[in-house]
Design a protein around this motif. Structure first.
Motif, PDB file in Angstrom:
ATOM      1  N   SER A 110      -5.520   4.161  -3.586  1.00 23.87           N
ATOM      2  CA  SER A 110      -4.938   5.219  -3.348  1.00 23.87           C
ATOM      3  C   SER A 110      -5.958   6.376  -3.067  1.00 23.87           C
TER       4      SER A 110
ATOM      5  N   ARG B  21       1.004  12.569  -7.084  1.00 24.67           N
ATOM      6  CA  ARG B  21       0.604  11.935  -7.406  1.00 24.67           C
ATOM      7  C   ARG B  21      -1.333  11.755  -8.209  1.00 24.67           C
TER       8      ARG B  21
ATOM      9  N   ILE C  42      -0.446  14.189  -1.949  1.00 23.37           N
ATOM     10  CA  ILE C  42      -1.328  13.389  -3.152  1.00 23.37           C
ATOM     11  C   ILE C  42      -2.104  13.844  -4.111  1.00 23.37           C
TER      12      ILE C  42
ATOM     13  N   SER D 207       0.719  -1.463  -0.104  1.00 24.02           N
ATOM     14  CA  SER D 207       0.028   0.258   0.523  1.00 24.02           C
ATOM     15  C   SER D 207       0.955   1.580   0.106  1.00 24.02           C
ATOM     16  N   PHE D 208       0.598   2.197   0.102  1.00 26.01           N
ATOM     17  CA  PHE D 208       1.163   3.784  -0.074  1.00 26.01           C
ATOM     18  C   PHE D 208       1.216   4.431   1.459  1.00 26.01           C
TER      19      PHE D 208
ATOM     20  N   GLU E 273      -8.459   6.336  -0.630  1.00 25.37           N
ATOM     21  CA  GLU E 273      -8.242   6.478   0.633  1.00 25.37           C
ATOM     22  C   GLU E 273      -7.590   7.546   1.242  1.00 25.37           C
ATOM     23  N   ALA E 274      -6.367   8.680   0.000  1.00 34.42           N
ATOM     24  CA  ALA E 274      -6.117   9.656   0.708  1.00 34.42           C
ATOM     25  C   ALA E 274      -6.962  10.914   0.555  1.00 34.42           C
TER      26      ALA E 274
ATOM     27  N   TYR F 128       1.725  -3.279  -4.823  1.00 28.19           N
ATOM     28  CA  TYR F 128       1.284  -1.312  -4.928  1.00 28.19           C
ATOM     29  C   TYR F 128      -0.829  -1.910  -4.589  1.00 28.19           C
ATOM     30  N   GLU F 129      -0.992  -1.261  -4.023  1.00 27.86           N
ATOM     31  CA  GLU F 129      -2.279  -0.901  -4.258  1.00 27.86           C
ATOM     32  C   GLU F 129      -2.935  -0.131  -5.150  1.00 27.86           C
ATOM     33  N   SER F 130      -4.013  -0.335  -6.204  1.00 29.79           N
ATOM     34  CA  SER F 130      -4.995  -0.023  -6.763  1.00 29.79           C
ATOM     35  C   SER F 130      -4.757   2.092  -6.764  1.00 29.79           C
ATOM     36  N   PRO F 131      -4.179   2.237  -8.244  1.00 34.59           N
ATOM     37  CA  PRO F 131      -3.827   3.771  -7.653  1.00 34.59           C
ATOM     38  C   PRO F 131      -5.411   4.497  -7.345  1.00 34.59           C
TER      39      PRO F 131
END
Length: 619
Positions: free
Chosen positions: A131, A29, A26, A12-13, A134-135, A125-128
């Motif tokens: 992420s 990204r 964020i 994960s991020f 989540e951010a 890594y998690e899916s963009p």
């Protein structure tokens, strides 16, 4: 188009941060992901088109019977028929393998182009999009936390302000209540007069008046220097042999115009003295008799004022009851005041034949604290003994003072020897001094008369000093309007010596309570004479003119220590004199010297009598 996302390793991020740098990361990204999406779309457009449905494409190449069988089979499975394969079937298998290879190649390319170049290869890594969500959620939670913190701060601030307002209101309420309690209440005139007339207010005002007058009438020298080295002080006259005037007591309403008839010092409060006064002819509306209680702390006004409808001719204080003042009146009554009560007497003796019917010129308290009596004499020829607890009843004892010829004697003064409650002497209007007893078979006047004065006897006083090597309790002095003072012994009927320096009536004479040979006399010319026979018998040791000699001195009284003398004159003034230490304090040999002086005086008196007798014989 097929859109694939990486599922490598489940990594994960990094966790979201609640700082501005986290929000900037964020946002960067998000921009990076958008750029990757655009690059991926461009790559997919360069690939050869892929049939959307490989199963349908393969079925189109097969016969109908095979196509339906192929559709029913699971993807990736090969149909087997009896273990052999036809050329068509082998062709279909090759197509499937080719299709699978193509799908695998496209997926591999998609995966390679999807991996962000900024992260290491081989890490999951998690899916963009996940992420990003989540951010966004973390940012939303951060905003929610900030909002809650702001609300909590606001709530606390409001709570603090509310508490401060409540405290301010409480303090304001308390100040208003305190001001209301301290605010003077304005009463109507009728209510004011009613309050002023109450005994409680009268007592409060009287006590407050005395305190304020004491404070105002006692100036304090704030510039006194206790470290001065000149060797002089305010008590130079006290330590010397001089007699100085310390203060005067007088009041324009209560004492001026009246004659001081009696004096007495307070034994418990040595700064206090009481004085009795007769009537003031210029003030007919004022009481005829008055006793004033004076204090050295307030010389301008009396501490207490006691009134009587008859002139007060004698007074005394009780040594065992400091609040009680006793007076003998012109009407013959004995009155008693209490300074805790009102001005008028709290007890009066009855006006009856068993008590006095003439003026009471002298009274005295004799005995001890547990057994004492008030003894009074009057010009009606009676001596009465009273109980202070039953003054309103008849006297406990009554003696008719009659001479040997059964003639009534008119006593004017009386004196008891020290520590003796039975024997005493009385001076009379006839000029004679009579010995007497209170009890026994010979109660009344006894023995021979002390004759020597040619005028009424104004005062008699027994010797008071004790503690020396000699005993002089049998000696007494007498004064008279014949301008003389005579020294007597209770054991002899002739005077030991006659002091004849006065220029007018001698109204009083008093022994010093501490010095064996010192006494003082006062006359009608305002002269105060201090005698010491050890030093001189012809002239007084010190003579003072009181009040410039304008008024006669009626009464004098020593204090207990013998260093102050109260002098009362015919204008109602009380003069307090300070007697120097050298004069008031006896030396160790004064008792012996006085004893020798008495022997010389007695011898001189015997020689004079012999000369007089011889002259009379020759005549």
């Amino acid at each position: 188009f097929f859109f694939f996302f990486s599922t490598h390793g489940g990594a994960s991020f990094p966790p979201a941060m609640s700082t501005p740098s986290r929000r900037q990361e964020i946002e960067a990204r998000r921009q990076q992901l958008n750029a990757l999406k655009a690059a991926k779309a461009a790559e997919m457009q360069k690939l050869p088109p892929v049939p959307p449905d490989l199963s349908a494409y393969v079925a189109s190449l097969l016969p109908a019977s095979d196509a339906s069988r192929t559709a029913a089979a699971a993807p990736g499975e090969e149909a087997e028929a009896g273990g052999d394969s036809s050329p068509r079937r082998r062709h279909v298998s090759r197509l499937r393998s080719r299709a699978n290879l193509t799908r695998s190649t496209v997926q591999t390319m998609t995966i390679e182009t999807t991996i962000p170049p900024t992260y290491e290869t081989g890490t999951q890594y998690e899916s963009p999009d996940a992420s990003l969500r989540e951010a966004e959620l973390e940012e939303e939670r951060e905003r929610e936390r900030e909002r809650k913190e702001q609300e909590e701060k606001k709530r606390q601030e409001e709570q603090r302000q509310r508490e401060e307002r409540e405290r301010a209101l409480q303090l304001k309420k308390e100040r208003e209540e305190e001001e209301a309690r301290n605010r003077p209440t304005v009463l109507p005139a009728e209510k004011v007069l009613e309050v002023l007339a109450t005994p409680e207010f009268q007592s409060f005002f009287d006590n407050t008046r005395r305190l304020m007058e004491r404070a105002l009438n006692n100036p304090i020298d704030v510039f006194v220097d206790y470290a001065r080295d000149d060797g002089k002080g305010d008590d130079d006259n006290v330590t010397s042999g001089e007699v100085t005037l310390k203060m005067e007591f007088s009041h324009p309403r209560y004492s001026q115009g009246r004659v001081v008839t009696s004096l007495d010092w307070h034994q418990e409060f040595p700064e206090c003295v009481i004085a009795a006064y007769n009537a003031n002819d210029d003030a007919p509306n004022e009481p005829d008799g008055m006793v004033l209680w004076w204090s050295a702390l307030n010389k301008d006004a009396p501490e207490y004022i006691f009134e009587c409808q008859s002139a007060v001719l004698s007074c005394c204080l009780s040594p065992w009851q400091p609040n009680i003042v006793i007076g003998g009146t012109y009407s013959g009554q004995i009155v008693l005041w209490d300074n805790r009560q009102k001005r008028t007497p709290v007890q009066r003796s009855p006006l009856s034949a068993s008590s006095h019917t003439h003026p009471v010129y002298c009274l005295d308290l004799v005995g001890t604290q547990n057994a004492h009596n008030l003894v009074s004499v009057s010009t009606d020829g009676k001596l009465c003994s009273w109980s202070l607890d039953m003054l309103t009843a008849a006297p406990q004892e009554t003696l008719e003072l009659q001479s040997g010829t059964n003639k009534a004697v008119a006593p004017t003064c009386m004196s008891f020897p020290q520590d003796n409650i039975n024997n005493f002497v009385v001076g009379s209007e006839e000029g004679a001094v009579f010995p007497a007893n209170r009890h026994g078979t010979k109660a009344g006047l006894v023995g021979d008369v002390f004759e020597g004065h040619s005028g009424p006897v104004t005062a008699v006083d027994f010797h008071k000093s004790s503690g020396g090597s000699a005993e002089f309790s049998h000696l007494f002095l007498s004064s008279s309007t014949d301008w003389t003072v005579k020294l007597w012994s209770y054991r002899s009927k002739t005077p030991i010596y006659s002091f004849e320096d006065a220029g007018d009536y001698v109204f009083d004479v008093q022994w010093s309570p501490t010095h064996p040979s010192l006494f003082v006399s006062a006359d009608g010319m305002g002269e105060l004479d201090f005698w010491n026979p050890n030093a001189d018998t012809e002239a007084p040791l010190i003579s003072k003119t009181v009040g410039e000699g304008r008024h006669a001195i009626n009464k004098i009284r020593w204090n207990q220590k013998g260093n102050q003398l109260a002098v009362g004159d015919a204008d109602g003034r009380i003069h307090i004199y300070e007697v120097g230490e050298k004069l008031a304090t006896p030396r160790n040999d004064e008792w012996t010297r006085f004893k020798d002086t008495l022997v010389e005086l007695q011898q001189a008196s015997a020689d004079n009598e012999a000369v007089v007798s011889g002259t009379a014989t020759l005549g």
